[in-house]
Motif scaffolding. Structure first.
Motif, PDB file in Angstrom:
ATOM      1  N   VAL A 125       0.686  -1.381  -0.444  1.00 30.87           N
ATOM      2  CA  VAL A 125       0.017   0.126   0.138  1.00 30.87           C
ATOM      3  C   VAL A 125       0.868   1.062  -0.578  1.00 30.87           C
ATOM      4  O   VAL A 125       2.116   1.205   0.065  1.00 30.87           O
ATOM      5  CB  VAL A 125      -1.327  -0.258   1.215  1.00 30.87           C
ATOM      6  CG1 VAL A 125      -1.513  -1.214   1.699  1.00 30.87           C
ATOM      7  CG2 VAL A 125      -0.210  -0.045   2.000  1.00 30.87           C
ATOM      8  N   VAL A 131      -6.546   4.270  -0.292  1.00 30.25           N
ATOM      9  CA  VAL A 131      -6.128   3.414  -1.096  1.00 30.25           C
ATOM     10  C   VAL A 131      -6.889   2.718  -2.283  1.00 30.25           C
ATOM     11  O   VAL A 131      -7.779   2.702  -2.043  1.00 30.25           O
ATOM     12  CB  VAL A 131      -6.178   1.315  -0.095  1.00 30.25           C
ATOM     13  CG1 VAL A 131      -5.794   0.196  -1.099  1.00 30.25           C
ATOM     14  CG2 VAL A 131      -5.271   2.167   1.087  1.00 30.25           C
ATOM     15  N   PHE A 134      -4.187  -2.527  -3.796  1.00 29.25           N
ATOM     16  CA  PHE A 134      -3.438  -4.241  -3.008  1.00 29.25           C
ATOM     17  C   PHE A 134      -2.340  -4.576  -3.866  1.00 29.25           C
ATOM     18  O   PHE A 134      -2.866  -5.464  -4.793  1.00 29.25           O
ATOM     19  CB  PHE A 134      -4.164  -4.823  -2.461  1.00 29.25           C
ATOM     20  CG  PHE A 134      -3.430  -5.251  -0.691  1.00 29.25           C
ATOM     21  CD1 PHE A 134      -2.713  -4.690  -0.007  1.00 29.25           C
ATOM     22  CD2 PHE A 134      -2.271  -6.968  -1.507  1.00 29.25           C
ATOM     23  CE1 PHE A 134      -2.169  -5.434   1.447  1.00 29.25           C
ATOM     24  CE2 PHE A 134      -2.018  -7.679  -0.494  1.00 29.25           C
ATOM     25  CZ  PHE A 134      -1.927  -6.652   0.921  1.00 29.25           C
ATOM     26  N   ARG A 185      -4.355  -9.350   3.153  1.00 29.72           N
ATOM     27  CA  ARG A 185      -4.598  -8.613   1.837  1.00 29.72           C
ATOM     28  C   ARG A 185      -7.017  -7.519   2.648  1.00 29.72           C
ATOM     29  O   ARG A 185      -7.347  -6.035   2.672  1.00 29.72           O
ATOM     30  CB  ARG A 185      -5.163  -8.513   0.638  1.00 29.72           C
ATOM     31  CG  ARG A 185      -6.199  -8.160   0.044  1.00 29.72           C
ATOM     32  CD  ARG A 185      -7.050  -9.348  -1.208  1.00 29.72           C
ATOM     33  NE  ARG A 185      -7.737 -10.297  -0.909  1.00 29.72           N
ATOM     34  CZ  ARG A 185      -7.377 -11.443  -1.142  1.00 29.72           C
ATOM     35  NH1 ARG A 185      -7.417 -12.068  -1.981  1.00 29.72           N
ATOM     36  NH2 ARG A 185      -8.460 -12.256  -0.409  1.00 29.72           N
ATOM     37  N   VAL A 188      -6.857  -4.502   4.770  1.00 29.17           N
ATOM     38  CA  VAL A 188      -6.856  -3.100   4.530  1.00 29.17           C
ATOM     39  C   VAL A 188      -7.674  -3.441   4.178  1.00 29.17           C
ATOM     40  O   VAL A 188      -8.662  -2.084   3.770  1.00 29.17           O
ATOM     41  CB  VAL A 188      -5.934  -3.318   3.433  1.00 29.17           C
ATOM     42  CG1 VAL A 188      -6.058  -1.851   2.526  1.00 29.17           C
ATOM     43  CG2 VAL A 188      -3.901  -3.448   3.960  1.00 29.17           C
ATOM     44  N   ARG A 189      -9.258  -4.257   2.892  1.00 27.54           N
ATOM     45  CA  ARG A 189      -9.739  -3.955   2.137  1.00 27.54           C
ATOM     46  C   ARG A 189     -11.042  -3.755   4.149  1.00 27.54           C
ATOM     47  O   ARG A 189     -11.955  -2.212   3.563  1.00 27.54           O
ATOM     48  CB  ARG A 189     -10.635  -5.258   1.502  1.00 27.54           C
ATOM     49  CG  ARG A 189     -10.047  -5.301  -0.191  1.00 27.54           C
ATOM     50  CD  ARG A 189     -10.503  -6.643  -0.367  1.00 27.54           C
ATOM     51  NE  ARG A 189      -9.707  -6.481  -1.470  1.00 27.54           N
ATOM     52  CZ  ARG A 189      -9.463  -7.691  -2.693  1.00 27.54           C
ATOM     53  NH1 ARG A 189     -10.649  -8.880  -2.146  1.00 27.54           N
ATOM     54  NH2 ARG A 189      -9.083  -7.095  -3.803  1.00 27.54           N
ATOM     55  N   ASP A 250      -7.578  -6.103  12.461  1.00 27.11           N
ATOM     56  CA  ASP A 250      -7.952  -5.678  12.264  1.00 27.11           C
ATOM     57  C   ASP A 250      -7.848  -4.331  12.782  1.00 27.11           C
ATOM     58  O   ASP A 250      -7.891  -2.672  12.444  1.00 27.11           O
ATOM     59  CB  ASP A 250      -9.743  -5.759  12.393  1.00 27.11           C
ATOM     60  CG  ASP A 250     -10.117  -6.679  11.030  1.00 27.11           C
ATOM     61  OD1 ASP A 250      -9.315  -7.145   9.877  1.00 27.11           O
ATOM     62  OD2 ASP A 250     -11.411  -7.096  10.758  1.00 27.11           O
ATOM     63  N   HIS A 253      -4.922  -1.903  11.786  1.00 24.18           N
ATOM     64  CA  HIS A 253      -5.147  -1.738  10.578  1.00 24.18           C
ATOM     65  C   HIS A 253      -6.054  -0.400  10.953  1.00 24.18           C
ATOM     66  O   HIS A 253      -6.233   1.348  10.543  1.00 24.18           O
ATOM     67  CB  HIS A 253      -5.365  -2.643   9.826  1.00 24.18           C
ATOM     68  CG  HIS A 253      -4.610  -3.303   9.307  1.00 24.18           C
ATOM     69  ND1 HIS A 253      -3.934  -2.861   8.299  1.00 24.18           N
ATOM     70  CD2 HIS A 253      -4.590  -4.590   8.806  1.00 24.18           C
ATOM     71  CE1 HIS A 253      -2.910  -3.909   7.438  1.00 24.18           C
ATOM     72  NE2 HIS A 253      -3.470  -4.822   8.207  1.00 24.18           N
ATOM     73  N   TYR A 260      -3.858   5.088   5.332  1.00 22.88           N
ATOM     74  CA  TYR A 260      -4.669   4.890   4.054  1.00 22.88           C
ATOM     75  C   TYR A 260      -5.298   6.078   3.285  1.00 22.88           C
ATOM     76  O   TYR A 260      -6.525   6.169   2.933  1.00 22.88           O
ATOM     77  CB  TYR A 260      -5.633   4.513   4.939  1.00 22.88           C
ATOM     78  CG  TYR A 260      -5.513   3.177   5.280  1.00 22.88           C
ATOM     79  CD1 TYR A 260      -4.004   1.649   4.529  1.00 22.88           C
ATOM     80  CD2 TYR A 260      -5.470   2.039   6.177  1.00 22.88           C
ATOM     81  CE1 TYR A 260      -3.326   0.595   4.941  1.00 22.88           C
ATOM     82  CE2 TYR A 260      -4.905   1.149   6.974  1.00 22.88           C
ATOM     83  CZ  TYR A 260      -4.235   0.496   6.147  1.00 22.88           C
ATOM     84  OH  TYR A 260      -3.385  -0.783   6.903  1.00 22.88           O
TER      85      TYR A 260
END
Length: 284
Positions: A125, A131, A134, A185, A188-189, A250, A253, A260
């Motif tokens: 990233v 973002v 990825f 991944r 991040v989503r 989670d 992040h 982000y």
């Protein structure tokens, strides 16, 4: 690289109890001429100050094809130039004990607030930007990651119990093990609340450019570490600390959402430390 300056810094006043040797040549370049002289200077400073050397260890010391699990007894069988240099570096620490004590805490790829020189921050990233994609280094291959605040807490915990550490102590930090190669991944989503597309890292481009040297050539050396899983066994760390510091993926992040391109989740300006989302929407 200035040995006299390193010794002088370590022995000012009452001296220091520990020297954190967290330096590497930038951009993976010039390891053969810089890495070992730097640790020699740190060893000289540690002898002069009576300090313990604290080293963030790498997985480059091992052949990923033959080493699915790493613990403190795993033979170091590096097959790359950088890996062999790191093996020599750690051997210097082992040979210097017990005159000079040392602590090696080995971890996977870094991510977290303030992380810049890492594959997550530089390739997967783009920090500080929204973002849009990825980049997967090797989709579907399990991989070990280290959330830096957790790793820092482990370092601090170990340094607080010097009497329990061996003169040459090697400890593995398990961190976040991604067993499918897709959990990072997906996290991040979820953090950006978008199904951002996944792109493959252009290893093919690195291979084309490698004959010209520079970053592509150096980068290709670490490709096997992404194509073959290596898990870190943290039993020695747990024996010493009771538990490994661990922030759920989670939650890790969500902290420092500005990485982000997201706004800070509190009304007033964010403090220097990352934002922490607590239960019931409370943020600090």
């Amino acid at each position: 690289m200035d040995g006299a300056s390193v010794v002088r810094a370590a022995t000012l006043g009452d001296g220091v109890a520990a020297i954190v040797h967290a330096v590497n040549p930038p951009g993976y370049r010039n390891w053969s001429s810089l890495v070992l002289p730097m640790i020699d200077n740190t060893l000289a400073a540690a002898r002069a100050a009576g300090a313990r050397i604290v080293l963030p260890g790498t997985v480059y010391n091992y052949d990923p094809v033959q080493t699915p699990v790493i613990d403190e007894n795993t033979p170091q069988n590096a097959r790359t130039t950088k890996g062999r240099i790191r093996v020599t570096l750690e051997r210097k620490l082992a040979e210097a004990s017990p005159e000079v004590s040392s602590l090696i805490l080995r971890a996977g790829d870094f991510f977290g607030p303030g992380t810049r020189a890492s594959w997550f921050a530089q390739a997967m990233v783009q920090p500080g930007r929204p973002v849009r994609k990825f980049t997967s280094m090797a989709s579907g291959v399990p991989h070990a990651y280290a959330y830096l605040p957790d790793l820092a807490a482990a370092f601090a915990g170990l340094m607080a119990i010097p009497e329990r550490l061996r003169a040459y102590e090697t400890v593995q930090f398990a961190g976040h093990w991604d067993p499918t190669g897709t959990q990072m991944r997906d996290a991040v989503r979820r953090a950006v609340a978008q199904d951002v597309p996944e792109r493959a890292f252009p290893w093919w481009m690195m291979r084309l450019a490698a004959p010209f040297g520079g970053f592509p050539k150096e980068t290709l050396e670490i490709e096997p570490a992404w194509k073959h899983p290596m898990r870190l066994d943290n039993q020695r760390l747990v024996d010493l600390l009771g538990v490994e510091p661990h922030t759920p993926l989670d939650q890790a992040h969500r902290r420092g959402a500005d990485r982000y391109g997201l706004p800070c989740p509190i009304a007033e300006p964010c403090p220097p430390s990352p934002c922490l989302t607590l239960k019931d929407g409370d943020t600090r």
